[in-house]
Design a protein around this motif. Structure first.
Motif, mmCIF file in Angstrom:
data_model
loop_
_atom_site.group_PDB
_atom_site.id
_atom_site.type_symbol
_atom_site.label_atom_id
_atom_site.label_comp_id
_atom_site.label_asym_id
_atom_site.label_seq_id
_atom_site.Cartn_x
_atom_site.Cartn_y
_atom_site.Cartn_z
ATOM 1 N N THR A 13 -6.501 2.898 -2.651
ATOM 2 C CA THR A 13 -6.110 1.707 -3.650
ATOM 3 C C THR A 13 -4.511 2.065 -4.141
ATOM 4 O O THR A 13 -3.560 1.172 -4.310
ATOM 5 C CB THR A 13 -6.869 1.464 -4.863
ATOM 6 O OG1 THR A 13 -8.239 1.063 -4.358
ATOM 7 C CG2 THR A 13 -6.388 0.170 -5.620
ATOM 8 N N GLY A 14 -4.322 3.274 -4.670
ATOM 9 C CA GLY A 14 -2.948 3.487 -5.179
ATOM 10 C C GLY A 14 -1.868 3.454 -4.119
ATOM 11 O O GLY A 14 -0.882 3.108 -4.570
ATOM 12 N N ALA A 15 -2.251 3.974 -2.842
ATOM 13 C CA ALA A 15 -1.298 3.731 -1.983
ATOM 14 C C ALA A 15 -1.060 2.573 -1.357
ATOM 15 O O ALA A 15 0.310 2.163 -1.262
ATOM 16 C CB ALA A 15 -1.869 4.719 -0.513
ATOM 17 N N LEU A 16 -1.908 1.844 -1.373
ATOM 18 C CA LEU A 16 -1.753 0.294 -0.858
ATOM 19 C C LEU A 16 -1.100 -0.515 -1.926
ATOM 20 O O LEU A 16 -0.179 -1.309 -1.597
ATOM 21 C CB LEU A 16 -3.042 -0.454 -0.651
ATOM 22 C CG LEU A 16 -3.874 -0.327 0.767
ATOM 23 C CD1 LEU A 16 -5.337 -0.674 0.765
ATOM 24 C CD2 LEU A 16 -3.157 -0.476 1.917
ATOM 25 N N GLY A 17 -1.327 -0.153 -3.228
ATOM 26 C CA GLY A 17 -0.542 -0.778 -4.547
ATOM 27 C C GLY A 17 0.789 -0.435 -4.373
ATOM 28 O O GLY A 17 1.722 -1.426 -4.893
ATOM 29 N N ALA A 18 1.220 0.831 -4.221
ATOM 30 C CA ALA A 18 2.450 1.254 -4.148
ATOM 31 C C ALA A 18 3.396 0.724 -2.916
ATOM 32 O O ALA A 18 4.504 0.232 -3.231
ATOM 33 C CB ALA A 18 2.480 2.654 -3.899
ATOM 34 N N ILE A 19 2.633 0.271 -1.904
ATOM 35 C CA ILE A 19 3.338 -0.012 -0.702
ATOM 36 C C ILE A 19 3.540 -1.508 -0.912
ATOM 37 O O ILE A 19 4.866 -2.046 -0.705
ATOM 38 C CB ILE A 19 2.607 0.151 0.437
ATOM 39 C CG1 ILE A 19 2.347 1.473 0.790
ATOM 40 C CG2 ILE A 19 3.178 -0.746 1.811
ATOM 41 C CD1 ILE A 19 1.624 1.876 2.012
ATOM 42 N N GLY A 20 2.500 -2.294 -1.272
ATOM 43 C CA GLY A 20 2.808 -3.749 -1.461
ATOM 44 C C GLY A 20 2.338 -4.480 -0.368
ATOM 45 O O GLY A 20 2.662 -4.076 1.002
ATOM 46 N N PRO A 21 1.626 -5.629 -0.555
ATOM 47 C CA PRO A 21 1.299 -6.328 0.576
ATOM 48 C C PRO A 21 2.377 -7.058 1.686
ATOM 49 O O PRO A 21 2.074 -7.300 2.563
ATOM 50 C CB PRO A 21 0.411 -7.581 -0.143
ATOM 51 C CG PRO A 21 0.930 -7.721 -1.528
ATOM 52 C CD PRO A 21 1.508 -6.434 -1.793
ATOM 53 N N GLU A 27 -0.611 -3.465 6.241
ATOM 54 C CA GLU A 27 -1.626 -3.830 7.156
ATOM 55 C C GLU A 27 -2.092 -2.757 7.935
ATOM 56 O O GLU A 27 -3.145 -2.692 8.240
ATOM 57 C CB GLU A 27 -1.036 -5.040 8.040
ATOM 58 C CG GLU A 27 -2.287 -5.486 8.937
ATOM 59 C CD GLU A 27 -2.023 -6.686 9.943
ATOM 60 O OE1 GLU A 27 -2.384 -6.839 10.987
ATOM 61 O OE2 GLU A 27 -1.298 -7.380 9.372
ATOM 62 N N LYS A 28 -0.986 -1.778 8.421
ATOM 63 C CA LYS A 28 -1.499 -0.747 9.318
ATOM 64 C C LYS A 28 -2.337 0.249 8.548
ATOM 65 O O LYS A 28 -3.422 0.657 8.932
ATOM 66 C CB LYS A 28 -0.179 -0.013 9.678
ATOM 67 C CG LYS A 28 0.469 -0.817 10.663
ATOM 68 C CD LYS A 28 1.943 0.130 11.047
ATOM 69 C CE LYS A 28 2.616 -1.082 12.180
ATOM 70 N NZ LYS A 28 3.959 -0.261 12.558
ATOM 71 N N LEU A 29 -1.941 0.522 7.243
ATOM 72 C CA LEU A 29 -2.777 1.228 6.391
ATOM 73 C C LEU A 29 -4.243 0.780 6.207
ATOM 74 O O LEU A 29 -5.067 1.683 6.140
ATOM 75 C CB LEU A 29 -2.108 1.628 5.072
ATOM 76 C CG LEU A 29 -2.802 2.757 4.056
ATOM 77 C CD1 LEU A 29 -2.833 3.921 4.724
ATOM 78 C CD2 LEU A 29 -1.863 2.610 2.911
ATOM 79 N N TRP A 30 -4.006 -0.561 5.852
ATOM 80 C CA TRP A 30 -5.429 -1.003 5.577
ATOM 81 C C TRP A 30 -6.256 -1.056 6.940
ATOM 82 O O TRP A 30 -7.365 -0.590 6.754
ATOM 83 C CB TRP A 30 -5.218 -2.436 5.050
ATOM 84 C CG TRP A 30 -6.514 -3.304 4.978
ATOM 85 C CD1 TRP A 30 -6.995 -3.323 3.699
ATOM 86 C CD2 TRP A 30 -7.252 -3.843 5.700
ATOM 87 N NE1 TRP A 30 -8.411 -4.257 3.492
ATOM 88 C CE2 TRP A 30 -8.291 -4.460 5.073
ATOM 89 C CE3 TRP A 30 -7.465 -4.502 7.028
ATOM 90 C CZ2 TRP A 30 -9.333 -5.306 5.536
ATOM 91 C CZ3 TRP A 30 -8.268 -5.428 7.633
ATOM 92 C CH2 TRP A 30 -9.316 -5.791 6.974
ATOM 93 N N VAL A 31 -5.598 -1.129 8.052
ATOM 94 C CA VAL A 31 -6.445 -1.049 9.400
ATOM 95 C C VAL A 31 -7.264 0.368 9.452
ATOM 96 O O VAL A 31 -8.212 0.449 10.075
ATOM 97 C CB VAL A 31 -5.672 -1.744 10.509
ATOM 98 C CG1 VAL A 31 -6.269 -1.481 11.883
ATOM 99 C CG2 VAL A 31 -5.239 -2.987 10.291
ATOM 100 N N LEU A 32 -6.318 1.162 9.156
ATOM 101 C CA LEU A 32 -6.606 2.605 9.567
ATOM 102 C C LEU A 32 -7.860 3.283 8.528
ATOM 103 O O LEU A 32 -8.548 3.667 8.695
ATOM 104 C CB LEU A 32 -5.342 3.440 9.266
ATOM 105 C CG LEU A 32 -4.289 3.451 10.687
ATOM 106 C CD1 LEU A 32 -3.387 4.351 10.197
ATOM 107 C CD2 LEU A 32 -5.083 4.046 11.653
ATOM 108 N N THR A 33 -7.530 2.737 7.184
ATOM 109 C CA THR A 33 -8.305 3.219 6.215
ATOM 110 C C THR A 33 -9.694 2.327 6.138
ATOM 111 O O THR A 33 -10.855 2.721 5.388
ATOM 112 C CB THR A 33 -8.023 3.173 4.935
ATOM 113 O OG1 THR A 33 -7.227 2.065 4.657
ATOM 114 C CG2 THR A 33 -6.669 4.285 4.998
#
Length: 256
Positions: A43-51, A57-63
């Motif tokens: 959640t911290g990494a996705l929040g730091a990257i921003g949608p 999307e790549k990080l979301w798909v991988l995790t």
């Protein structure tokens, strides 16, 4: 608002992780502790990257598959803790859940012959369908756990009862949100609706984290409680005998 809620979720999962580790409860609830650490980092990494970033999307798909796996393992851990004195039931239940998830994934894979036209990409279509299958299987299993706790006079420590109840309510609430997305896809909702769904999911998460932080502690391991209401006097011994006989029969089967 969304960013503030996201930061609160990260802080809450991190605080609960530290709480479990400092109190030594991470040894008893190992999978749940691993899930909390994973959720904090993700959640911290996705929040730091921003949608809006390409890597989001790549990080979301991988995790995302890792989150599905951890959800399943947390449910299995809860089931094992609830039925720790009934190894036959616990063993059969574990195999039933694994089989149900695999069958659901296979059925969802076959349904991809007609993918949803609402999804923004074919990859997300695959994920939405698989997610729906996994979540549905876990919801059924969580409801089974609650039925067992409500039906039979099983005495457990307060932490296990609180944990099973809070995770069930949290997961059921999150499942409703994810099922809406999987059935209709992001394209079916406007920005305001998507924001409202995000707020609802963060609110459910924060409520669950707050309850865990307040009620899940070392003292809860010593206090014994029953979830089953005391409105069936005279049935206690009969129900215990039923559970013991069923467990013994399943234990004999699993040992063959």
């Amino acid at each position: 608002m969304a960013r503030i809620l996201g930061l609160l979720v990260v802080a809450g999962t991190a605080a609960l992780s530290v709480r479990l580790f400092a109190s030594g409860l991470h040894r008893r609830y190992r999978v749940f502790f691993i899930y909390l650490v994973f959720a904090t980092l993700r959640t911290g990494a996705l929040g730091a990257i921003g949608p809006k970033a390409n890597t989001y999307e790549k990080l979301w798909v991988l995790t995302e598959p890792l989150e599905w796996l951890l959800y399943a393992l947390v449910v299995l851990e809860i089931y094992a803790l609830v039925l720790q004195d009934y190894r036959g039931l616990a063993t059969v239940g574990r195999w039933v859940l694994i089989t149900a998830v695999l069958v659901a994934l296979l059925a969802s894979g076959m349904s991809l012959a007609v993918p949803s036209h609402f999804s923004q990409s074919r990859v997300l279509t695959y994920y939405y369908v698989a997610e729906r299958a996994v979540y549905f299987s876990l919801v059924v299993f969580l409801l089974t756990i609650l039925v067992v706790l409500m039906q039979y006079p099983i005495t457990l420590c307060r932490n296990i009862v609180v944990h099973s109840m809070v995770f069930s309510i949290y997961f059921l609430g999150a499942t409703v949100v994810y099922l809406m997305l999987s059935m209709f896809g992001n394209g079916a909702f406007g920005k305001e609706t998507m924001d409202a769904i995000g707020y609802a999911l963060d609110t459910i998460t924060l409520a669950a984290l707050g309850t865990w932080l307040v009620l899940m502690n070392p003292a809860g391991e010593l206090r014994k409680v029953r979830l089953r209401p005391q409105w069936m006097p005279g049935k206690e011994e009969e129900l215990v005998n039923q559970l013991n006989h069923l467990n013994a029969a399943l234990l004999r089967v699993t040992r063959k």
